[in-house]
Design an enzyme around this catalytic site. Structure first.
Site, PDB file in Angstrom:
ATOM      1  N   TYR A   1      10.507  10.265  38.273  1.00 40.15           N
ATOM      2  CA  TYR A   1      10.675  10.764  36.910  1.00 40.15           C
ATOM      3  C   TYR A   1      10.701  12.297  36.885  1.00 40.15           C
ATOM      4  O   TYR A   1       9.676  12.938  36.630  1.00 40.15           O
ATOM      5  CB  TYR A   1       9.516  10.277  36.023  1.00 40.15           C
ATOM      6  CG  TYR A   1       9.469   8.782  35.766  1.00 40.15           C
ATOM      7  CD1 TYR A   1      10.545   7.952  36.057  1.00 40.15           C
ATOM      8  CD2 TYR A   1       8.338   8.213  35.194  1.00 40.15           C
ATOM      9  CE1 TYR A   1      10.489   6.594  35.792  1.00 40.15           C
ATOM     10  CE2 TYR A   1       8.280   6.848  34.919  1.00 40.15           C
ATOM     11  CZ  TYR A   1       9.361   6.045  35.228  1.00 40.15           C
ATOM     12  OH  TYR A   1       9.310   4.695  34.958  1.00 40.15           O
TER      13      TYR A   1
ATOM     14  N   LYS B   1      12.305   3.491  40.818  1.00 43.29           N
ATOM     15  CA  LYS B   1      12.317   3.062  39.406  1.00 43.29           C
ATOM     16  C   LYS B   1      12.690   4.309  38.624  1.00 43.29           C
ATOM     17  O   LYS B   1      12.001   5.333  38.708  1.00 43.29           O
ATOM     18  CB  LYS B   1      10.905   2.572  39.078  1.00 43.29           C
ATOM     19  CG  LYS B   1      10.588   2.279  37.644  1.00 43.29           C
ATOM     20  CD  LYS B   1       9.328   1.407  37.651  1.00 43.29           C
ATOM     21  CE  LYS B   1       8.440   1.483  36.432  1.00 43.29           C
ATOM     22  NZ  LYS B   1       9.025   1.162  35.187  1.00 43.29           N
TER      23      LYS B   1
HETATM   24  P1  FBP Z   1       8.096   0.636  29.962  1.00 43.83           P
HETATM   25  O1  FBP Z   1       9.127  -0.401  30.278  1.00 43.83           O
HETATM   26  O2  FBP Z   1       7.072   0.120  29.005  1.00 43.83           O
HETATM   27  O3  FBP Z   1       8.741   1.926  29.516  1.00 43.83           O
HETATM   28  O4  FBP Z   1       7.333   0.910  31.306  1.00 43.83           O
HETATM   29  C1  FBP Z   1       7.929   1.600  32.365  1.00 43.83           C
HETATM   30  C2  FBP Z   1       7.066   2.738  32.810  1.00 43.83           C
HETATM   31  O5  FBP Z   1       7.603   3.378  33.932  1.00 43.83           O
HETATM   32  C3  FBP Z   1       5.632   2.339  33.105  1.00 43.83           C
HETATM   33  O6  FBP Z   1       5.516   1.794  34.389  1.00 43.83           O
HETATM   34  C4  FBP Z   1       4.911   3.630  32.886  1.00 43.83           C
HETATM   35  O7  FBP Z   1       3.607   3.462  32.462  1.00 43.83           O
HETATM   36  C5  FBP Z   1       5.668   4.254  31.774  1.00 43.83           C
HETATM   37  O8  FBP Z   1       6.969   3.709  31.803  1.00 43.83           O
HETATM   38  C6  FBP Z   1       5.758   5.743  31.875  1.00 43.83           C
HETATM   39  O9  FBP Z   1       6.355   6.196  30.730  1.00 43.83           O
HETATM   40  P2  FBP Z   1       6.645   7.706  30.413  1.00 43.83           P
HETATM   41  O10 FBP Z   1       8.116   7.875  30.592  1.00 43.83           O
HETATM   42  O11 FBP Z   1       6.244   7.852  28.982  1.00 43.83           O
HETATM   43  O12 FBP Z   1       5.850   8.547  31.330  1.00 43.83           O
END
Ligand code: FBP
Length: 262
Positions: free
Chosen positions: A151, A186
């Site tokens: 991310y 992911k």
């Molecule tokens: P969701 O499908 O609920 O968005 O979950 C995916 C995820 O990657 C989770 O594993 C993690 O807790 C969350 O999204 C992180 O979200 P953010 O983008 O707000 O940090």
């Protein structure tokens, strides 16, 4: 077959993965459970994972340890998230999610895989790259998969006028996951089949799964899932769009039909 290959087959049978993410209680806090208060209870989530036909379940160590027997009995491959942070600190700070548990800890609760979030672009990215690299090395020696929540985020991106869903940014995050040695990355959806196909190609041969995001309509969510699959993604690793849904088993059935054609 090596243990790594066996675990990959469990989590992505025939190369397709449908993973239920449940680390949000830590990452976002209980606000994520308000939509469907039953979702605060892990036993409810485990039931959805099992009856919904998910191929993996993500949890932090606290729940993994408390429910290790039940998770094992369910037969659903456990993925332990090794780092975590809350959303309580200032959002102005670049994100850093420290490693909290080890691969050995995850192995002790019979996890098949470990997960770790890397915020590429944060001023702490070097530290996260280092931790994740070490985790991957250890996981592989134990035959466990390493899954990267890739991310890109932080002031660096903002300075360059980039968004965390831009094709170039998501592709860069996915590529870093490949270069570090992740088995699966992911990532956020970039919004089109073409742009996501570039992400998949940049990560190849590491497999790519889509992260779900905030709850949307079933139609929109399923359309995104279809798009990422036709872009070459291996599947999804999602949470809120399933367990915040009024009918989690119905949406799970639709996901199964879309991902596995069954
Ligand atoms: P969701 O499908 O609920 O968005 O979950 C995916 C995820 O990657 C989770 O594993 C993690 O807790 C969350 O999204 C992180 O979200 P953010 O983008 O707000 O940090």
């Amino acid at each position: 077959m090596t243990n790594l290959e066996t675990n990959l087959k469990l989590i992505a049978p025939n190369g397709k993965a449908m993973i239920l993410a449940y680390d949000q209680g830590f990452e976002h806090g209980p606000r994520d459970f308000s939509e469907n208060p039953r979702s605060a209870n892990f036993e409810y989530i485990l039931q959805i994972a099992k009856e919904g036909g998910f191929t993996g379940l993500v949890a932090h160590m606290g729940l993994a340890e408390k429910y290790k027997r039940e998770i094992c009995d369910s037969g659903i491959p456990l993925i332990v998230k090794l780092n975590g942070k809350s959303e309580l600190p200032s959002l102005k700070e670049d994100p850093y999610s420290p490693q909290l548990y080890s691969v050995e800890d995850a192995s002790a609760v019979w996890a098949k895989a470990v997960g770790y979030t890397v915020y590429s672009g944060s001023k702490y990215e070097a530290q996260m790259n280092k931790e994740f690299a070490q985790i991957i090395r250890t996981a592989h020696t134990k035959g466990m998969l390493a899954i990267g929540w890739m991310y890109p985020r932080g002031e660096g991106l903002k300075e360059k006028g980039l968004s965390d869903k831009d094709e170039s940014v998501v592709a860069y995050g996915a590529r870093i996951g490949l270069e570090l040695g992740a088995d699966i990355v992911k990532v956020k959806y970039t919004g089109s089949v073409e742009s996501f196909n570039w992400v998949v190609r940049c990560a190849y041969p590491t497999k790519v799964v889509m992260s779900g995001g905030p709850k949307t309509t079933d139609e929109e969510f399923l359309a995104d899932v279809r798009d990422v699959l036709s872009a070459g993604a291996c599947g999804i690793a999602v949470g809120r769009n399933v367990w915040q849904n009024k009918y989690p088993l119905e949406i799970s059935k639709k996901l199964r039909e879309t991902i596995f054609n069954k």
